[in-house]
Design an enzyme around this catalytic site. Structure first.
Site, PDB file in Angstrom:
ATOM      1  N   TYR A  20     -19.590  12.451 -10.911  1.00  0.00           N
ATOM      2  CA  TYR A  20     -19.637  13.667 -11.721  1.00  0.00           C
ATOM      3  C   TYR A  20     -18.398  13.858 -12.593  1.00  0.00           C
ATOM      4  O   TYR A  20     -18.475  14.497 -13.646  1.00  0.00           O
ATOM      5  CB  TYR A  20     -19.794  14.899 -10.816  1.00  0.00           C
ATOM      6  N   ARG A  79       0.778  -1.220   0.000  1.00  0.00           N
ATOM      7  CA  ARG A  79       0.000   0.000   0.000  1.00  0.00           C
ATOM      8  C   ARG A  79       0.824   1.291   0.000  1.00  0.00           C
ATOM      9  O   ARG A  79       0.524   2.217  -0.729  1.00  0.00           O
ATOM     10  CB  ARG A  79      -0.938   0.021   1.223  1.00  0.00           C
ATOM     11  N   HIS A 134      -8.171  -4.210  -6.407  1.00  0.00           N
ATOM     12  CA  HIS A 134      -7.813  -3.495  -5.173  1.00  0.00           C
ATOM     13  C   HIS A 134      -8.941  -3.630  -4.154  1.00  0.00           C
ATOM     14  O   HIS A 134      -9.883  -2.831  -4.148  1.00  0.00           O
ATOM     15  CB  HIS A 134      -7.569  -2.008  -5.504  1.00  0.00           C
TER      16      HIS A 134
END
Length: 828
Positions: free
Chosen positions: A118, A28, A74
């Protein structure tokens, strides 16, 4: 218990924690040295690549990409993945953005990006260089978290992304902080390493002088510091905002156009406003943010009479207009975190490219061999087409055809009389036995391949593939050719993506001393009877008419009052002489600063180590020019009329605990100190209005730890209250009494006598005017400040004070109601 055996909690915690730590480090938080990406970034780009979300294709919704990433590769939260996407699209976060975003992706003010439903994204053009040739067996693929998909262990990466975009992350017990760099400079560095594998860091700095931030700004660092950072992989560099100074007729404006990397502009402005309110930064009247789509513009308006240098140095010191950026170049190498130098990062990137190119070459070679094998079969079949057609006609099944073809030796003949047939005969054996793969392809051959034009294309392709394979074999067997290939590849990328450096580098140490943050100005230093000290700008004291009430100079307790005042420059040193005969040194600007009436100051005992029964009696401003003058003396006088002369440079090294200035008798105190230059007249004034004038030549210089000699004969109950070292440029003596009376007297009226005489009258003492407080030298154009024990000051023009004889009581200079005058000073 496990398997009938006990498990020690300590061992289990240790093992589990180490597993967790390595999982965070590898999975990570840290980038790989080869492609410079963390797993989440790698998986995002790979998912976009599979969806053909290319830079020259239409945008796709961010939510679509996030869904693919968390569903296939993931197994973490969608917010985590979207945050990574947002950062990869922010031009102020990455030097070369890896994602081309459409919509609101946040701002340098810390504004959040719009929701993923969006915004739309696609790969940026340069991110294709990270994935180039990924389908040509250039990297290893591993199973995803549930084993249903395969993901690349690393990306092929034709660009040194770890350096050009940098990386920041915190894992368990390890962190990385790698700044971004300019692509052209880094690629030039790679080319230099290829040319000379023994290149030193100092030489590499000619190509990579330092980081290059997307927010531009300025790096101020000693060159040796940058060399050390790039050699060791860690250190700090100073990054400073780019500013311009604009002026109009009345004021100056500091214009901030660029700020340090990763600094939030809104937070920066709010911090400046907070420091202004807390009065930790002075001189700023307003601040505006005029930033727009054309660039950043923070306008800091300065107060009148404040200079930009002082305010700017304060801003650099106390805000993030200047910051020290930590560098810790840690990355993963073979699954383990390691600290790398600059050269090591370049070397490992080149090694990665070697491996990628070799694997790609082997892959292409094998693909070519497979195609050559098929083309060889097609060529043989066309050259023996009549035999094959007759065989097909006379066989009852396809298996029978295959069995007869697989055992047949074929030869070539120039069926179509082609020019390149002779070269072909050199490449293909005379006797050919077809394989099952070739036979299958032949039987599936379309008739249009029998046309001479098609046959010529096949022969040309065959010859071309053979030539390419020869080149591949040369590359696989020659390290020089391999390095030349990498070199050409880097040059091509540089020509395509290079741009100019954004961050200016100034190879200079930045050490903002406190003196650089303090305005060079005349100030008034006040010391209260209880020991509270401060300084204020002399501009606060507006000249008033004689007899004015005066402005409040300091807040003091009812039982306290101002009793000492000195005029100095804010950058001077102050020598504090105590009644015990000791001297201490302190910078003026290190004293507490006050506005017109906002603070009472600090106890001087908290600034210098005076004892409980010790009191400061003299404030004596000096500067370096005076200290270095070998003919400059410190002249001291005591209550009991003792005087002493000592060279000033004797006091150039004063300990923090102070040193002895004069050796006093048991009942004596040091009252005044001044500078002399070997031939000055000394004037001693007493409490009862007496004065003695003598030349300093009558007093021989002595060392610090001496007593001195008698200066004036004192009558019973009389004491010395003031000492003047005569200045030829000053014509008058101004004497002030306890009840506010004072007068000017021509200095010529004070005749010179021998040391240790009783002296003459300086002022007539009565019950109405009170005892003498102080006498000073003045001229008509001077101004003086009078201090009372209630903390009031009045500033008076000397020419408004009457010029009268010695043996007079003077006139009223300041109205004293329930207060007394305690000090008098000339404003310089």
């Amino acid at each position: 218990m496990k398997n009938d055996k006990f498990i020690y909690l300590e061992e289990e915690l240790k093992s589990s924690y180490l597993n967790y730590a390595m999982s965070v480090i590898i999975g990570r938080a840290l980038p790989d040295i080869r492609d410079g990406l963390k797993p989440v970034h790698r998986r995002i780009l790979y998912a976009m690549n599979l969806l053909n979300n290319y830079y020259n294709k239409p945008y796709k919704k961010s939510a679509r990409i996030v869904g693919d990433v968390i569903g296939k590769y993931h197994p973490h939260g969608d917010i985590t993945v979207y945050d990574a996407i947002v950062r990869m699209a922010q031009k102020f976060s990455l030097r070369y953005t890896l994602i081309d975003g459409q919509g609101n992706f946040g701002s340098i003010d810390g504004d959040s990006a719009a929701a993923m439903r969006y915004t739309e994204i696609r790969m940026s053009k340069i991110s294709h260089e990270l994935l180039c040739d990924i389908n040509k067996d250039t990297v290893n693929f591993i199973k995803n978290y549930d084993g249903s998909e395969y993901i690349p262990e690393i990306l092929p990466s034709k660009i040194p992304n770890l350096l050009i975009n940098g990386s920041y992350g915190i894992a368990v017990g390890v962190a990385t902080s790698i700044p971004p760099h300019n692509l052209k400079e880094v690629l030039n560095g790679c080319l230099a390493v290829i040319k000379n594998s023994n290149i030193e860091t100092e030489e590499l700095l000619k190509y990579i002088p330092g980081p290059d931030f997307p927010t531009s700004a300025i790096i101020n660092s000693n060159k040796n510091n940058i060399i050390k950072i790039y050699k060791t992989g860690k250190g700090k560099i100073c990054v400073r905002s780019k500013v311009l100074i604009e002026k109009n007729e009345e004021k100056e404006f500091i214009i901030v156009n660029e700020i340090p990397y990763q600094i939030n502009k809104t937070n920066l402005i709010e911090k400046i406003v907070e420091l202004i309110k807390l009065k930790q930064i002075d001189g700023i009247s307003n601040i505006y943010d005029e930033s727009d789509q054309n660039g950043m513009r923070i306008v800091i308006e300065l107060k009148k009479d404040f200079t930009s240098d002082i305010v700017l140095n304060n801003l650099y010191s106390k805000t993030q207009l200047q910051t020290n950026l930590s560098i810790n170049m840690v990355a993963l190498y073979k699954g383990q975190p390691k600290l790398f130098s600059l050269k090591e990062i370049l070397v490992y990137f080149i090694e990665h490219r070697k491996e990628v190119i070799l694997r790609k070459t082997k892959y292409s070679l094998n693909k070519n061999l497979e195609r050559l094998h098929i083309l060889e079969g097609i060529i043989v079949s066309i050259n023996n087409i009549d035999y094959i057609i007759n065989l097909i006609k006379n066989c009852s099944s396809s298996d029978e055809v295959k069995n007869k073809l697989i055992n047949k030796n074929f030869t070539l003949n120039n069926t179509y009389n082609l020019d390149n047939f002779d070269k072909l005969k050199e490449l293909i054996p005379k006797n050919i036995i077809l394989t099952e793969t070739q036979i299958k392809y032949i039987l599936d051959l379309r008739l249009n391949k029998l046309i001479s034009i098609e046959y010529k294309k096949i022969l040309d392709e065959y010859i071309d593939l053979v030539d390419k394979n020869n080149e591949f074999n040369l590359l696989l067997n020659s390290n020089n050719i391999l390095l030349e290939n990498i070199k050409n590849e880097l040059i091509e990328i540089k020509n395509q993506y290079q741009d100019n450096r954004l961050t200016k580098i100034i190879f200079d140490d930045i050490d903002i001393k406190k003196s650089n943050m303090i305005k060079n100005e005349d100030v008034v230093i006040t010391l209260s009877y209880k020991g509270y000290i401060k300084y204020q700008s002399s501009s606060y004291y507006i000249a008033q008419k004689r007899g004015g009430k005066g402005k409040l100079a300091a807040k003091v307790k009812e039982e306290d009052f101002i009793y000492k005042l000195s005029v100095a420059n804010s950058h001077d040193d102050i020598l504090f002489f105590s009644d015990k005969g000791k001297v201490y040194i302190f910078k003026v600007y290190n004293l507490p600063r006050s506005g017109k009436n906002n603070i009472k100051g600090k106890l001087i005992s908290n600034l210098i180590p005076i004892s409980n029964d010790e009191k400061i009696t003299s404030l004596f401003p000096i500067n370096n020019d005076k200290i270095s003058d070998k003919k400059c003396y410190i002249f001291m006088s005591t209550y009991n009329g003792i005087v002493k002369k000592t060279l000033l440079n004797t006091f150039n090294k004063i300990r923090n605990t102070g040193i002895i200035a004069i050796n006093l008798s048991e009942n004596d105190k040091l009252i005044d100190v001044n500078l002399t230059y070997g031939n000055n007249d000394i004037m001693l004034f007493t409490l009862n209005g007496m004065v003695l004038r003598f030349n300093e030549n009558e007093v021989k210089p002595t060392g610090r730890n001496t007593r001195g000699v008698k200066g004036i004969k004192l009558s019973k109950n009389d004491k010395v209250v003031s000492m003047i070292v005569s200045d030829i440029n000053k014509n008058h003596i101004l004497t002030l009494t306890k009840k506010g009376f004072g007068k000017r007297t021509d200095k010529k009226e004070y005749s010179t006598k021998s040391r240790f005489k009783k002296g003459t009258k300086s002022i007539k003492i009565t019950e109405k005017n009170g005892e003498v407080v102080k006498s000073i030298e003045v001229n008509d154009n001077d101004q003086v400040v009078i201090v009372t024990n209630s903390g009031s000051l009045v500033r008076i023009n000397v020419k408004e004070i009457s010029l009268i004889g010695r043996n007079t009581k003077g006139i009223l200079l300041i109205k004293c109601k329930n207060e007394n005058v305690v000090d008098l000073e000339r404003i310089l």
